[in-house]
Design a protein around this motif. Sequence first.
Motif, PDB file in Angstrom:
ATOM      1  N   VAL A 106      42.367  31.337  46.282  1.00 37.65           N
ATOM      2  CA  VAL A 106      43.455  32.233  46.715  1.00 37.65           C
ATOM      3  C   VAL A 106      43.539  33.438  45.784  1.00 37.65           C
ATOM      4  O   VAL A 106      43.658  34.589  46.239  1.00 37.65           O
ATOM      5  CB  VAL A 106      44.796  31.479  46.755  1.00 37.65           C
ATOM      6  CG1 VAL A 106      45.944  32.465  46.996  1.00 37.65           C
ATOM      7  CG2 VAL A 106      44.770  30.405  47.832  1.00 37.65           C
ATOM      8  N   ILE A 107      43.475  33.191  44.472  1.00 39.94           N
ATOM      9  CA  ILE A 107      43.533  34.285  43.499  1.00 39.94           C
ATOM     10  C   ILE A 107      42.357  35.236  43.713  1.00 39.94           C
ATOM     11  O   ILE A 107      42.513  36.459  43.733  1.00 39.94           O
ATOM     12  CB  ILE A 107      43.520  33.737  42.059  1.00 39.94           C
ATOM     13  CG1 ILE A 107      44.800  32.947  41.785  1.00 39.94           C
ATOM     14  CG2 ILE A 107      43.392  34.874  41.050  1.00 39.94           C
ATOM     15  CD1 ILE A 107      44.786  32.201  40.456  1.00 39.94           C
ATOM     16  N   ALA A 108      41.159  34.662  43.881  1.00 44.82           N
ATOM     17  CA  ALA A 108      39.964  35.489  44.085  1.00 44.82           C
ATOM     18  C   ALA A 108      40.037  36.272  45.384  1.00 44.82           C
ATOM     19  O   ALA A 108      39.572  37.417  45.462  1.00 44.82           O
ATOM     20  CB  ALA A 108      38.720  34.602  44.069  1.00 44.82           C
ATOM     21  N   LEU A 109      40.618  35.672  46.416  1.00 44.78           N
ATOM     22  CA  LEU A 109      40.716  36.344  47.711  1.00 44.78           C
ATOM     23  C   LEU A 109      41.659  37.545  47.646  1.00 44.78           C
ATOM     24  O   LEU A 109      41.324  38.626  48.143  1.00 44.78           O
ATOM     25  CB  LEU A 109      41.209  35.361  48.772  1.00 44.78           C
ATOM     26  CG  LEU A 109      41.454  35.950  50.168  1.00 44.78           C
ATOM     27  CD1 LEU A 109      40.162  36.545  50.722  1.00 44.78           C
ATOM     28  CD2 LEU A 109      42.009  34.899  51.117  1.00 44.78           C
ATOM     29  N   VAL A 110      42.806  37.378  47.026  1.00 47.37           N
ATOM     30  CA  VAL A 110      43.726  38.520  46.890  1.00 47.37           C
ATOM     31  C   VAL A 110      43.022  39.628  46.109  1.00 47.37           C
ATOM     32  O   VAL A 110      43.156  40.801  46.415  1.00 47.37           O
ATOM     33  CB  VAL A 110      45.030  38.086  46.205  1.00 47.37           C
ATOM     34  CG1 VAL A 110      45.972  39.287  46.028  1.00 47.37           C
ATOM     35  CG2 VAL A 110      45.731  37.003  47.027  1.00 47.37           C
ATOM     36  N   GLY A 111      42.267  39.222  45.087  1.00 50.93           N
ATOM     37  CA  GLY A 111      41.332  40.159  44.502  1.00 50.93           C
ATOM     38  C   GLY A 111      41.704  40.826  43.202  1.00 50.93           C
ATOM     39  O   GLY A 111      42.535  40.338  42.430  1.00 50.93           O
ATOM     40  N   TYR A 112      41.063  41.947  42.985  1.00 53.58           N
ATOM     41  CA  TYR A 112      41.016  42.651  41.709  1.00 53.58           C
ATOM     42  C   TYR A 112      42.384  42.836  41.042  1.00 53.58           C
ATOM     43  O   TYR A 112      42.597  42.421  39.901  1.00 53.58           O
ATOM     44  CB  TYR A 112      40.349  44.005  41.946  1.00 53.58           C
ATOM     45  CG  TYR A 112      40.200  44.883  40.731  1.00 53.58           C
ATOM     46  CD1 TYR A 112      39.038  44.849  39.965  1.00 53.58           C
ATOM     47  CD2 TYR A 112      41.201  45.783  40.369  1.00 53.58           C
ATOM     48  CE1 TYR A 112      38.883  45.680  38.859  1.00 53.58           C
ATOM     49  CE2 TYR A 112      41.067  46.603  39.261  1.00 53.58           C
ATOM     50  CZ  TYR A 112      39.908  46.551  38.500  1.00 53.58           C
ATOM     51  OH  TYR A 112      39.772  47.366  37.406  1.00 53.58           O
ATOM     52  N   ASP A 113      43.311  43.477  41.733  1.00 52.69           N
ATOM     53  CA  ASP A 113      44.602  43.792  41.110  1.00 52.69           C
ATOM     54  C   ASP A 113      45.389  42.534  40.759  1.00 52.69           C
ATOM     55  O   ASP A 113      45.999  42.454  39.691  1.00 52.69           O
ATOM     56  CB  ASP A 113      45.450  44.675  42.045  1.00 52.69           C
ATOM     57  CG  ASP A 113      44.910  46.094  42.134  1.00 52.69           C
ATOM     58  OD1 ASP A 113      44.305  46.560  41.136  1.00 52.69           O
ATOM     59  OD2 ASP A 113      45.068  46.727  43.179  1.00 52.69           O
ATOM     60  N   PHE A 114      45.363  41.540  41.641  1.00 57.70           N
ATOM     61  CA  PHE A 114      46.111  40.314  41.387  1.00 57.70           C
ATOM     62  C   PHE A 114      45.491  39.533  40.232  1.00 57.70           C
ATOM     63  O   PHE A 114      46.202  38.924  39.427  1.00 57.70           O
ATOM     64  CB  PHE A 114      46.163  39.441  42.638  1.00 57.70           C
ATOM     65  CG  PHE A 114      47.019  38.216  42.478  1.00 57.70           C
ATOM     66  CD1 PHE A 114      48.394  38.334  42.303  1.00 57.70           C
ATOM     67  CD2 PHE A 114      46.458  36.947  42.482  1.00 57.70           C
ATOM     68  CE1 PHE A 114      49.198  37.219  42.145  1.00 57.70           C
ATOM     69  CE2 PHE A 114      47.245  35.821  42.336  1.00 57.70           C
ATOM     70  CZ  PHE A 114      48.630  35.953  42.166  1.00 57.70           C
ATOM     71  N   ILE A 115      44.161  39.558  40.125  1.00 61.09           N
ATOM     72  CA  ILE A 115      43.487  38.889  39.014  1.00 61.09           C
ATOM     73  C   ILE A 115      43.939  39.485  37.688  1.00 61.09           C
ATOM     74  O   ILE A 115      44.285  38.769  36.743  1.00 61.09           O
ATOM     75  CB  ILE A 115      41.958  38.994  39.162  1.00 61.09           C
ATOM     76  CG1 ILE A 115      41.480  38.125  40.331  1.00 61.09           C
ATOM     77  CG2 ILE A 115      41.250  38.579  37.866  1.00 61.09           C
ATOM     78  CD1 ILE A 115      40.007  38.292  40.656  1.00 61.09           C
ATOM     79  N   HIS A 116      43.966  40.810  37.611  1.00 59.45           N
ATOM     80  CA  HIS A 116      44.421  41.470  36.382  1.00 59.45           C
ATOM     81  C   HIS A 116      45.880  41.131  36.076  1.00 59.45           C
ATOM     82  O   HIS A 116      46.230  40.844  34.925  1.00 59.45           O
ATOM     83  CB  HIS A 116      44.255  42.982  36.513  1.00 59.45           C
ATOM     84  CG  HIS A 116      42.877  43.473  36.186  1.00 59.45           C
ATOM     85  ND1 HIS A 116      42.437  43.654  34.903  1.00 59.45           N
ATOM     86  CD2 HIS A 116      41.828  43.806  36.979  1.00 59.45           C
ATOM     87  CE1 HIS A 116      41.184  44.093  34.909  1.00 59.45           C
ATOM     88  NE2 HIS A 116      40.789  44.196  36.166  1.00 59.45           N
ATOM     89  N   LEU A 117      46.728  41.171  37.089  1.00 55.86           N
ATOM     90  CA  LEU A 117      48.150  40.880  36.893  1.00 55.86           C
ATOM     91  C   LEU A 117      48.349  39.439  36.435  1.00 55.86           C
ATOM     92  O   LEU A 117      49.110  39.155  35.489  1.00 55.86           O
ATOM     93  CB  LEU A 117      48.910  41.125  38.198  1.00 55.86           C
ATOM     94  CG  LEU A 117      50.439  40.906  38.157  1.00 55.86           C
ATOM     95  CD1 LEU A 117      51.082  41.940  37.243  1.00 55.86           C
ATOM     96  CD2 LEU A 117      51.027  41.006  39.573  1.00 55.86           C
ATOM     97  N   PHE A 118      47.666  38.509  37.086  1.00 56.24           N
ATOM     98  CA  PHE A 118      47.762  37.087  36.748  1.00 56.24           C
ATOM     99  C   PHE A 118      47.352  36.848  35.293  1.00 56.24           C
ATOM    100  O   PHE A 118      48.021  36.125  34.550  1.00 56.24           O
ATOM    101  CB  PHE A 118      46.855  36.293  37.700  1.00 56.24           C
ATOM    102  CG  PHE A 118      46.939  34.809  37.556  1.00 56.24           C
ATOM    103  CD1 PHE A 118      47.946  34.098  38.187  1.00 56.24           C
ATOM    104  CD2 PHE A 118      46.013  34.114  36.785  1.00 56.24           C
ATOM    105  CE1 PHE A 118      48.030  32.716  38.053  1.00 56.24           C
ATOM    106  CE2 PHE A 118      46.078  32.738  36.654  1.00 56.24           C
ATOM    107  CZ  PHE A 118      47.091  32.035  37.288  1.00 56.24           C
TER     108      PHE A 118
END
Length: 487
Positions: free
Chosen positions: A155-167
């Motif tokens: 799920v994290i990977a699917l939402v992608g780049y910006d969410f990965i950085h925020l997480f």
Amino acid sequence: MTVTDEAARRRGIEVRSIEYVPLAERHGKVSHIGPLWFMCNAQIATLATGLISITGGGNLIWSLIAIAIGVCIGTIFMAAHSSQGPQLGLPQMIQSRPQFGYVGALLVWLFAYIQYAGFNVFNGALGGEALGGAISSKQASNDLWIWVVTIVAVVIALVGYDFIHLFERYLTMLTILVLALVSVAAIVHLHIPSSQFDLGHFSATPFFGQVGVAAGYQISWAIYVSDYSRYLPADTKPSHTFHVTFWGSALGGIWMMFLGSWIAVSYKDIGSNTVVDLQRVANKLFPHFGTFALIVLAIGLISVTALNMYGGSLTLISSIDSFKKVNPTLGIRIVTLVLTAALSLGFAVLATSNFLANFNDFLLVILYLFIPWTAVNLTDFFIVRHGHYAIGEIFRPDGIYHRFGWAGIAAYVIGFAAMVPFFNVSGFFEGWISHAWGGVDISMFIGLPVAAICYWLFTRNLDVDAEKVLADEQIKEIEALASGVRQ
């Protein structure tokens, strides 16, 4: 971009994959990279890389010195790749085409995908064990948590780049607090014999083994780094990208490896169960703190698994594109993520203790495979082409980079062959020079310069000036097209 993709983008879901990121879509701060790379190393799996010297007969002080040297050396190369992202606007592995060719790059992509899958198997099994150990001691519970780790990571990977950085940014703050407390518990409550600080007790084999594994562990991140800097503005200073990546990754790696070595000299059975060892240490600070620490650090494993899913998806898309032109939509991202997750999940559930015990050997083999690649890629970027690439040609089978880049392939093969006599994978293979030196493995320090020098020599006749002119023309065309699509 399809209607579906546009709707997904508005909901914050990344739709781009292997294609160039237009300047108008560049965003973010270079400071955001630091927490991401700190978290990649500030997790349970990194602890094990700090045990090599101790389990090999070395003492603590020389282990710490070896870790610091190895991490700093390896991170220099890894952080150098990070500076490629803002300038090229491309994921890391697709950048291998100018050196290895449109089809020839499959050589390194195959190795990359094996690394992504292997790390996911290990991280999934270890994350399941950590969460299962914190909540329940039953193996069935561990298997359930492996599913949880994998699904959340997807799920994290699917939402992608910006969410990965925020997480990663938010998780960094919590992880630093937990690691600080665990470190206090280790320093205050664990007994370290005075002999462990004797500089006169030096053994070359465990020392160089630790340097090699620590350096190689850091270099292993090289196949990821541009993936998480490619959306930064193109005018981002390469030195800023390098330094933020370097210190984020190096501090996380050194901290966790130091902690692993420190604990190793206190428990005779260290390494038999990393999760249990860590929980025991944390519980010495106050009751049940070990459970909380395991949960937080298991979340760190989830975040790293997400990066592996993300990178595995990009690599798989790149590989497919080498055979049949891919329209990089959200749909293809979903399909490749599911395939990567299914492969990782299947092996993680079936993983035996023998696989986990031999993970360091797996890591060494993967690192051997990528040392020549990083030398070729960095030499091409910083010395041969000076960062000037015709982006459009990277996606053309019959473009100027050709189907097979024989200079890159030959340099890679020669660099790898030069390393073989220095290999030392316990119980699997030992090169004749390593054997003669009592097991000392300095293969990394051979493969890097040999591959780099060979590639430089093989590319002396390249018309770099003509390529630069074409690169400037194509980037103008691509930006104009992107502007027209937006309008």
